[in-house]
Design an enzyme around this catalytic site. Structure first.
Site, PDB file in Angstrom:
ATOM      1  N   LYS A   1      -3.946  -5.099   4.613  1.00  0.00           N
ATOM      2  CA  LYS A   1      -3.267  -4.305   3.594  1.00  0.00           C
ATOM      3  C   LYS A   1      -1.774  -4.559   3.710  1.00  0.00           C
ATOM      4  O   LYS A   1      -1.166  -4.340   4.761  1.00  0.00           O
ATOM      5  CB  LYS A   1      -3.569  -2.816   3.773  1.00  0.00           C
TER       6      LYS A   1
ATOM      7  N   LYS B   1       6.645   1.632   4.316  1.00  0.00           N
ATOM      8  CA  LYS B   1       5.509   1.559   5.243  1.00  0.00           C
ATOM      9  C   LYS B   1       5.452   0.205   5.949  1.00  0.00           C
ATOM     10  O   LYS B   1       4.390  -0.212   6.424  1.00  0.00           O
ATOM     11  CB  LYS B   1       4.213   1.836   4.482  1.00  0.00           C
TER      12      LYS B   1
ATOM     13  N   LYS C   1      -5.833  -6.018   0.283  1.00  0.00           N
ATOM     14  CA  LYS C   1      -5.154  -5.183  -0.700  1.00  0.00           C
ATOM     15  C   LYS C   1      -3.654  -5.475  -0.660  1.00  0.00           C
ATOM     16  O   LYS C   1      -3.075  -5.510   0.430  1.00  0.00           O
ATOM     17  CB  LYS C   1      -5.419  -3.706  -0.379  1.00  0.00           C
TER      18      LYS C   1
END
Length: 334
Positions: free
Chosen positions: A204, A227, A258
């Protein structure tokens, strides 16, 4: 070393013969796409209204447990095998450690039970992460100004157990903490849920394409900073293979990449390297971008939906999470 295949020269070879009519194009298609390849992400909420539009994602709604159950029945009728649940909860229950994520009577357990009552034959996947429940919008426990890994694992394992106990078929950790698949697998095994599947968001990336989703689940305004300390850098590919290898070793049954379209090279490498079911998420930014282009008359929506989904399949996806799932299923069934 095998010599490369050399086709006959024109006019003996005419590749257009294999494109000359719909029946022959169908017959020789190298990639197939069916409703069984689709997972429908549902944004669920604990508000009073059954359906609340998400402005940045035209055609997507926040759904009550009752409306989510209706959507599951629709998915089942269309041949879509699984829905995924992503919560938007009342800000008043959010705190620094995401206490609401482990409430056995919370929104997600309520939705799971409603869906299983309404459409018992459909799979239910749940998002395992804390960002929707924290007052800082991050996927883990915040300590001394940073996301702390190991205390977060305890919270995620408990959250996954709560979901499995409520009836979830698949738990999908999307947090990107180190060791979270092992922590979740051990918790499931210890509590009698050895059959619960883990679909790990193994690769991700810290992406610009998550913006509309964060609006949809209500974490955008609360997110402090980015993040990048736990989600992957979009410059890296070998790192994705290491992440996937770790998650498989820790007990993941399936893995996910993702976002989707900007990372099809990662999908291909993961699928070819590990030979495990590999999924991709056509995320909110991809969806919103296509819807905006359609609204401006720049794209043919139906063609764009099927073309992009076939792209995922060509890259090696076993399936795709997409907000276009019901529309795509109808097109494929036409």
């Amino acid at each position: 070393m095998t010599a490369p295949f050399a086709p006959a020269p024109y006019p003996l070879a005419r590749p257009r013969r294999l494109r000359s009519s719909p029946w022959v194009r169908r017959m020789v298609a190298e990639t197939t796409l069916t409703p069984s390849d689709l997972i429908w992400p549902l944004i669920v909420h604990d508000g009073a209204e059954d359906r609340v539009p998400v402005p940045s994602m035209p055609g997507v709604f926040r759904l009550s447990p009752k409306a989510a159950a209706e959507a599951a029945r629709e998915a089942q009728s269309l041949g879509i095998p699984m829905v995924g649940l992503f919560p938007n909860v009342d800000p008043s229950i959010k705190d620094t450690v995401g206490t609401g994520a482990t409430d056995p009577d919370g929104l997600v357990p309520d939705c799971i039970k409603a869906i299983k009552d309404a459409a018992p034959d459909i799979g239910v996947m749940t998002d395992v992460a804390l960002d929707c429940y924290t007052d800082h919008g991050h996927d883990g426990v915040l300590g001394d100004g940073r996301i702390v890994n190991d205390p977060t694992l305890e919270r995620l394992a408990e959250q996954a157990f709560i979901h499995a106990h409520a009836g979830a078929d698949v738990v999908a950790p999307s947090d990107m903490m180190d060791g979270r698949v092992q922590a979740i697998r051990e918790a499931l095994e210890a509590n009698g849920f050895s059959d619960t599947l883990i679909l790990s968001y193994a690769a991700k990336y810290a992406s610009a394409f998550y913006g509309p989703y964060r609006d949809a689940v209500g974490s955008a305004k609360q997110l402090s900073g980015d993040k990048k300390t736990y989600q992957m850098d979009y410059a890296n590919t070998d790192e994705a293979l290491r992440e996937v290898a770790m998650d498989i070793a820790e007990g993941a049954d399936m893995v996910m990449v993702k976002p989707g379209m900007p990372y099809l090279d990662i999908v291909r490498r993961v699928s070819e390297t590990f030979k495990v079911p590999t999924f991709a998420y056509q995320v909110s930014g991809e969806y919103a971008m296509m819807k905006a282009s359609v609204a401006n008359g720049w794209l043919d929506e139906e063609r764009a939906i099927l073309e992009t989904l076939h792209g995922f399949k060509r890259a090696g996806c076993a399936g795709v999470l997409t907000y276009f799932a019901p529309q795509a299923a109808r097109l494929l069934g036409a």
